[in-house]
Design a protein around this motif. Structure first.
Motif, PDB file in Angstrom:
ATOM      1  N   GLY A   7       0.810  -1.210   0.000  1.00 54.71           N
ATOM      2  CA  GLY A   7       0.000   0.000   0.000  1.00 54.71           C
ATOM      3  C   GLY A   7       0.844   1.261   0.000  1.00 54.71           C
ATOM      4  N   GLU A   8       1.943   1.227   0.751  1.00 56.09           N
ATOM      5  CA  GLU A   8       2.866   2.357   0.786  1.00 56.09           C
ATOM      6  C   GLU A   8       3.505   2.583  -0.591  1.00 56.09           C
ATOM      7  OE1 GLU A   8       7.057   3.145   3.032  1.00 56.09           O
ATOM      8  OE2 GLU A   8       5.457   2.241   4.243  1.00 56.09           O
ATOM      9  N   LEU A   9       3.863   1.500  -1.253  1.00 60.50           N
ATOM     10  CA  LEU A   9       4.422   1.597  -2.607  1.00 60.50           C
ATOM     11  C   LEU A   9       3.408   2.227  -3.554  1.00 60.50           C
ATOM     12  CD1 LEU A   9       6.381   0.902  -4.968  1.00 60.50           C
ATOM     13  CD2 LEU A   9       5.292  -1.340  -5.031  1.00 60.50           C
ATOM     14  N   ILE A  10       2.166   1.779  -3.495  1.00 58.33           N
ATOM     15  CA  ILE A  10       1.123   2.308  -4.376  1.00 58.33           C
ATOM     16  C   ILE A  10       0.915   3.797  -4.102  1.00 58.33           C
ATOM     17  CG2 ILE A  10      -1.336   2.192  -4.973  1.00 58.33           C
ATOM     18  CD1 ILE A  10      -1.129  -0.866  -4.329  1.00 58.33           C
ATOM     19  N   ARG A  11       0.881   4.186  -2.831  1.00 64.18           N
ATOM     20  CA  ARG A  11       0.670   5.587  -2.478  1.00 64.18           C
ATOM     21  C   ARG A  11       1.827   6.463  -2.971  1.00 64.18           C
ATOM     22  NH1 ARG A  11      -3.182   7.950  -0.312  1.00 64.18           N
ATOM     23  NH2 ARG A  11      -4.100   6.107   0.605  1.00 64.18           N
ATOM     24  N   LYS A  12       3.055   5.992  -2.814  1.00 64.36           N
ATOM     25  CA  LYS A  12       4.207   6.765  -3.295  1.00 64.36           C
ATOM     26  C   LYS A  12       4.219   6.827  -4.824  1.00 64.36           C
ATOM     27  CE  LYS A  12       7.268   6.064   0.658  1.00 64.36           C
ATOM     28  NZ  LYS A  12       8.494   5.412   1.151  1.00 64.36           N
ATOM     29  N   ALA A  13       3.851   5.726  -5.463  1.00 61.94           N
ATOM     30  CA  ALA A  13       3.779   5.712  -6.925  1.00 61.94           C
ATOM     31  C   ALA A  13       2.702   6.680  -7.407  1.00 61.94           C
ATOM     32  CB  ALA A  13       3.518   4.303  -7.439  1.00 61.94           C
ATOM     33  N   LEU A  14       1.606   6.781  -6.670  1.00 61.52           N
ATOM     34  CA  LEU A  14       0.545   7.721  -7.020  1.00 61.52           C
ATOM     35  C   LEU A  14       1.114   9.139  -7.095  1.00 61.52           C
ATOM     36  CD1 LEU A  14      -3.022   7.814  -5.510  1.00 61.52           C
ATOM     37  CD2 LEU A  14      -1.745   9.888  -5.889  1.00 61.52           C
ATOM     38  N   ASP A  15       1.869   9.532  -6.080  1.00 59.05           N
ATOM     39  CA  ASP A  15       2.460  10.874  -6.071  1.00 59.05           C
ATOM     40  C   ASP A  15       3.400  11.078  -7.262  1.00 59.05           C
ATOM     41  OD1 ASP A  15       1.065  11.464  -3.743  1.00 59.05           O
ATOM     42  OD2 ASP A  15       2.755  10.985  -2.430  1.00 59.05           O
ATOM     43  N   LEU A  16       4.177  10.058  -7.579  1.00 64.17           N
ATOM     44  CA  LEU A  16       5.112  10.166  -8.710  1.00 64.17           C
ATOM     45  C   LEU A  16       4.370  10.298 -10.037  1.00 64.17           C
ATOM     46  CD1 LEU A  16       7.764   7.501  -7.680  1.00 64.17           C
ATOM     47  CD2 LEU A  16       8.116   9.977  -7.844  1.00 64.17           C
ATOM     48  N   PHE A  17       3.380   9.436 -10.263  1.00 63.30           N
ATOM     49  CA  PHE A  17       2.629   9.489 -11.515  1.00 63.30           C
ATOM     50  C   PHE A  17       1.850  10.799 -11.625  1.00 63.30           C
ATOM     51  CE2 PHE A  17       2.667   4.639 -11.345  1.00 63.30           C
ATOM     52  CZ  PHE A  17       3.618   4.519 -12.339  1.00 63.30           C
ATOM     53  N   TYR A  18       1.285  11.258 -10.519  1.00 62.44           N
ATOM     54  CA  TYR A  18       0.511  12.505 -10.550  1.00 62.44           C
ATOM     55  C   TYR A  18       1.417  13.685 -10.886  1.00 62.44           C
ATOM     56  CZ  TYR A  18      -2.765  16.191  -9.152  1.00 62.44           C
ATOM     57  OH  TYR A  18      -3.578  17.300  -9.141  1.00 62.44           O
ATOM     58  N   GLY A  19       2.582  13.711 -10.293  1.00 61.99           N
ATOM     59  CA  GLY A  19       3.490  14.829 -10.495  1.00 61.99           C
ATOM     60  C   GLY A  19       4.234  14.821 -11.812  1.00 61.99           C
ATOM     61  N   ASN A  20       4.530  13.621 -12.328  1.00 63.97           N
ATOM     62  CA  ASN A  20       5.396  13.516 -13.508  1.00 63.97           C
ATOM     63  C   ASN A  20       4.698  13.001 -14.757  1.00 63.97           C
ATOM     64  OD1 ASN A  20       7.666  14.243 -11.917  1.00 63.97           O
ATOM     65  ND2 ASN A  20       7.796  12.144 -11.183  1.00 63.97           N
ATOM     66  N   GLY A  21       3.530  12.421 -14.612  1.00 61.97           N
ATOM     67  CA  GLY A  21       2.873  11.764 -15.734  1.00 61.97           C
ATOM     68  C   GLY A  21       3.186  10.273 -15.733  1.00 61.97           C
ATOM     69  N   PHE A  22       2.426   9.525 -16.491  1.00 62.88           N
ATOM     70  CA  PHE A  22       2.561   8.070 -16.485  1.00 62.88           C
ATOM     71  C   PHE A  22       3.710   7.602 -17.370  1.00 62.88           C
ATOM     72  CE2 PHE A  22      -1.766   8.986 -15.232  1.00 62.88           C
ATOM     73  CZ  PHE A  22      -1.867   8.236 -14.071  1.00 62.88           C
ATOM     74  N   HIS A  23       3.762   8.080 -18.595  1.00 65.37           N
ATOM     75  CA  HIS A  23       4.830   7.644 -19.498  1.00 65.37           C
ATOM     76  C   HIS A  23       6.186   8.183 -19.060  1.00 65.37           C
ATOM     77  CE1 HIS A  23       2.158   5.556 -22.117  1.00 65.37           C
ATOM     78  NE2 HIS A  23       1.559   6.633 -22.589  1.00 65.37           N
ATOM     79  N   ALA A  24       6.201   9.369 -18.485  1.00 66.26           N
ATOM     80  CA  ALA A  24       7.470   9.986 -18.087  1.00 66.26           C
ATOM     81  C   ALA A  24       8.044   9.393 -16.799  1.00 66.26           C
ATOM     82  CB  ALA A  24       7.281  11.491 -17.909  1.00 66.26           C
ATOM     83  N   THR A  25       7.234   8.640 -16.085  1.00 69.00           N
ATOM     84  CA  THR A  25       7.694   8.031 -14.836  1.00 69.00           C
ATOM     85  C   THR A  25       8.053   6.580 -15.101  1.00 69.00           C
ATOM     86  OG1 THR A  25       6.252   9.486 -13.559  1.00 69.00           O
ATOM     87  CG2 THR A  25       7.095   7.532 -12.432  1.00 69.00           C
ATOM     88  N   GLY A  26       9.346   6.313 -15.147  1.00 67.04           N
ATOM     89  CA  GLY A  26       9.808   4.948 -15.382  1.00 67.04           C
ATOM     90  C   GLY A  26       9.886   4.147 -14.096  1.00 67.04           C
ATOM     91  N   MET A  27       9.998   2.862 -14.247  1.00 68.89           N
ATOM     92  CA  MET A  27      10.076   1.990 -13.074  1.00 68.89           C
ATOM     93  C   MET A  27      11.381   2.195 -12.300  1.00 68.89           C
ATOM     94  SD  MET A  27       7.169   0.726 -12.853  1.00 68.89           S
ATOM     95  CE  MET A  27       7.179  -0.718 -11.799  1.00 68.89           C
TER      96      MET A  27
END
Length: 187
Positions: A7-27
């Motif tokens: 859940g913590e990973l998903i929440r942190k990933a949410l912030d990254l995708f929201y701030g940077n976009g989906f395609h621009a945020t790599g794994m």
């Protein structure tokens, strides 16, 4: 990965995708920013898209809980809650870090109508519209579904304009238009 770590990973990933976009945020960035190795991430999510779907699910739950709760806090009647929608949007637009709607962004980056990310984004909007139709029925609208669709157009337009103009003014303008639509639908 423990459920709370997931859940913590998903929440942190949410912030990254929201701030940077989906395609621009790599794994690689997700791994670096979350402190979870790519190997561990891929044990729980077979693909980046599967992680995005989990992020969208969390955002949907969080957003609807917040939105409905704030609408109810501002008004105790269905009609009042429909009008309060736009006051609540203004609150959101004025929050630090507001960058528009994650679901609009997701559907723009995954445009194929049968893409699971596009479908999940559309479902979020459909659930909101159904809630607005329920409130419209409770308020006595002659055609609750039509009023809900019209309010969605105003809501979505206000979100896009607020993100583009970096202003909360579109919420106020949409509220004025919504009040006229609501009056017309209920009178």
């Amino acid at each position: 990965m423990r459920p709370n770590k997931r859940g913590e990973l998903i929440r942190k990933a949410l912030d990254l995708f929201y701030g940077n976009g989906f395609h621009a945020t790599g794994m690689d960035l997700v791994a670096a920013e979350t402190g979870v190795s790519k190997t561990s991430i891929y044990k729980h999510f077979r693909s980046k898209e599967e992680l995005i779907l989990a992020v969208l699910k969390l955002r949907d739950e969080d957003f609807r809980t917040w939105l409905y709760g704030r609408m109810e806090a501002r008004a105790d009647t269905p009609r009042g809650q429909l009008e309060a929608l736009f006051d609540v949007l203004q609150e959101w637009f004025e929050q630090p870090g507001f960058q528009g709607c994650m679901f609009i962004k997701a559907s723009a980056e995954y445009q194929s109508p049968d893409d699971p990310i596009n479908l999940q984004s559309a479902e979020h909007k459909q659930v909101l519209q159904a809630h607005f139709a329920h409130l419209a029925a409770g308020a006595g609208a002659r055609d609750p579904d039509a009023l809900a669709r019209q309010l969605m157009v105003l809501k979505e337009g206000a979100i896009v304009l607020a993100a583009l103009t970096h202003s909360s003014a579109p919420a106020r303008d949409a509220r004025t238009a919504a009040a006229a639509l609501i009056d017309q639908a209920i009178s």
